[in-house]
Design an enzyme around this catalytic site. Structure first.
Site, short mmCIF file in Angstrom:
data_model
loop_
_atom_site.label_atom_id
_atom_site.label_comp_id
_atom_site.label_asym_id
_atom_site.label_seq_id
_atom_site.Cartn_x
_atom_site.Cartn_y
_atom_site.Cartn_z
N ASP A 23 0.83 -1.22 0.00
CA ASP A 23 0.00 0.00 0.00
C ASP A 23 0.85 1.26 0.00
O ASP A 23 0.44 2.30 0.54
CB ASP A 23 -0.91 0.01 1.23
CG ASP A 23 -0.13 -0.07 2.54
OD1 ASP A 23 0.78 -0.90 2.63
OD2 ASP A 23 -0.44 0.71 3.47
N THR A 28 5.95 7.21 -1.59
CA THR A 28 6.79 6.08 -1.19
C THR A 28 7.10 5.16 -2.37
O THR A 28 8.24 4.71 -2.53
CB THR A 28 6.10 5.27 -0.07
OG1 THR A 28 5.77 6.17 0.99
CG2 THR A 28 6.99 4.18 0.48
N GLU A 177 -2.22 -0.19 13.50
CA GLU A 177 -0.75 -0.16 13.34
C GLU A 177 -0.13 1.05 14.04
O GLU A 177 0.00 2.12 13.47
CB GLU A 177 -0.37 -0.12 11.85
CG GLU A 177 1.15 -0.12 11.64
CD GLU A 177 1.58 -0.13 10.17
OE1 GLU A 177 0.71 -0.11 9.28
OE2 GLU A 177 2.80 -0.15 9.92
N LYS A 222 -0.90 -4.56 14.24
CA LYS A 222 0.33 -4.55 13.43
C LYS A 222 1.37 -3.68 14.15
O LYS A 222 1.47 -2.48 13.89
CB LYS A 222 0.03 -4.01 12.03
CG LYS A 222 1.26 -3.88 11.14
CD LYS A 222 0.91 -3.71 9.66
CE LYS A 222 2.15 -3.41 8.84
NZ LYS A 222 1.90 -3.44 7.39
N SER A 264 7.95 -4.74 9.23
CA SER A 264 9.39 -5.05 9.27
C SER A 264 10.22 -3.82 9.65
O SER A 264 11.31 -3.99 10.22
CB SER A 264 9.87 -5.65 7.95
OG SER A 264 9.62 -4.82 6.84
N SER A 292 3.25 -8.78 8.39
CA SER A 292 2.54 -7.88 7.46
C SER A 292 3.63 -6.97 6.91
O SER A 292 3.65 -5.77 7.19
CB SER A 292 1.45 -7.08 8.18
OG SER A 292 0.89 -6.13 7.30
C1 5MM Z 1 4.09 -0.54 2.32
O1 5MM Z 1 4.33 0.64 3.06
C2 5MM Z 1 3.23 1.12 3.81
C3 5MM Z 1 2.78 2.44 3.35
O2 5MM Z 1 3.69 3.45 3.65
P1 5MM Z 1 3.38 4.98 3.28
O3 5MM Z 1 2.01 5.34 3.73
O4 5MM Z 1 4.45 5.72 4.02
O5 5MM Z 1 3.55 5.13 1.81
C4 5MM Z 1 3.58 1.05 5.33
O6 5MM Z 1 2.59 1.58 6.14
C5 5MM Z 1 3.79 -0.38 5.68
O7 5MM Z 1 2.57 -1.07 5.58
C6 5MM Z 1 4.31 -0.60 7.09
O8 5MM Z 1 5.23 0.39 7.49
C7 5MM Z 1 5.01 -1.93 7.10
O9 5MM Z 1 5.98 -1.93 6.07
P2 5MM Z 1 7.47 -2.36 6.43
O10 5MM Z 1 8.27 -2.00 5.21
O11 5MM Z 1 7.86 -1.59 7.66
O12 5MM Z 1 7.38 -3.84 6.69
#
Ligand code: 5MM
Length: 343
Positions: A23, A28, A177, A222, A264, A292
């Protein structure tokens, strides 16, 4: 596809499966594509995500759900099939990011509060019609010498609870989260400071969820793992991360919650897998513990793809490998030997 909140939540944390966080917001995903010198156009974003959603072995066996950005929920695959239908055909649940991002918290320099509550009821109704059965809202808690403030924990937690209640009203499972960052620009904290801040944050979040009348059986948490900042000179072992994370979660997360799916957060692919596996190997946990992941599931596939159609099969192999390793970790049976043999 399940329609009751508890059934959807259970499906999201089914044994040996976890969630693909795909997402990334427009900013990003552009940063991710910059790493592979690929332009972030609508069709490139579609091709990249379709590559993962059509990795059949990974999707059928190790991925329980996919978190989508608004654009992807409405997009069609190259052959005209809605991407939501590609995900459902693989037996996974489509989900949607509904927050509008972390914005500066007034009078608290460098701290953030996640926005997106205005009009959320109406957006959730549309997302349900489009096929989403779970949602995600990410709050960001940064640790510095002076942060987090009580105000930032309170504001973020309150927003998470209001979001979760609106989701459940709409028949959508909220992923809650609250991310305590390990890679904030000024973060140098050790694992014990992360433990304290994570306990303070989760304690407040569950108090607010209770006050908002959110049914814990119909959420998925999460959280971050309890871990030292990336720039901390003293790094904890995987065994210490696993032990302190499980201790923190047992202190804060009621047993009514069906599952916890970690982010992560900037860990390496293998570190995120090993830590999860060690936690599950500890046994006798009140909730399912799974992944996740965004970066830790996608990084290898993104590099292998490199924006080129001729690399789709190699990228799908890289994605399937990480999904399988994390599927093993969700059962506590991953080992470094399996990692290397399979690679
Ligand atoms: C995939 O990244 C998600 C969306 O990030 P942005 O809203 O900043 O574009 C992010 O929320 C993600 O779901 C979580 O941080 C978990 O991703 P990681 O990379 O930390 O496993």
């Amino acid at each position: 596809m399940a329609e009751k909140l508890e059934d959807i939540a259970q499906a999201m944390v089914a044994p040996g499966k976890g969630i693909l966080a795909a997402d990334e917001s427009s900013g990003t995903i552009k940063k991710r594509f910059d790493q592979i010198d690929t332009e972030s156009t609508e069709s490139n974003r579609r091709d990249y995500r379709e590559m993962m959603f059509r990795a059949d072995d990974a999707m059928r066996n190790y991925i329980s759900g996919v978190i989508l950005f608004d654009e992807t929920l409405r997009q069609k695959a190259a052959d005209g099939t809605p991407l939501v239908d590609v995900i459902k055909a693989a037996g996974a649940v489509p989900g949607i990011k509904v927050d509008k991002g972390a914005k500066p918290l007034a009078l608290h320099s460098d701290e953030k509060v996640t926005e997106g509550l205005d009009g959320l009821r109406e957006r959730l109704a549309e997302y349900h019609d489009l096929g989403a059965r779970f949602a995600k809202w990410r709050a960001v808690i940064d640790i510095t010498d002076t942060a987090p403030s009580a105000a930032s924990i309170a504001a973020n937690s309150h927003a998470l609870a209001r979001y979760a209640a609106l989701c459940q009203e709409a028949g959508i499972v909220p992923i809650v989260e609250p991310e305590v960052l390990m890679d904030g620009p000024e973060s140098r904290h050790d694992i014990d400071r992360c433990y304290d801040v994570t306990v303070a944050t989760l304690t407040r979040v569950f108090a607010d969820l209770h006050e908002a009348r959110v049914a814990l059986e119909g959420i998925v948490l999460k959280p971050n793992m309890v871990i030292a900042a990336k720039n901390c000179p003293t790094q904890a072992s995987a065994a210490e991360v696993a032990e302190k994370t499980v201790r923190c979660l047992k202190t804060c997360v009621p047993a009514a919650v069906p599952g916890i799916a970690f982010l992560s957060g900037g860990q390496s692919d293998e570190q995120a897998t090993e830590n999860l596996s060690l936690m599950n190997a500890m046994g006798s946990l009140p909730w399912a513990l799974t992944f996740s992941y965004g970066r830790a599931l996608q990084q290898a596939a993104l590099k292998a793809w490199g924006g080129k159609v001729e690399n789709v099969a190699a990228a799908q192999r890289a994605f399937t490998h990480r999904a399988r390793m994390n599927g093993l970790a969700a059962q506590g049976t991953w080992s470094g030997d399996q990692e290397r043999q399979a690679a």
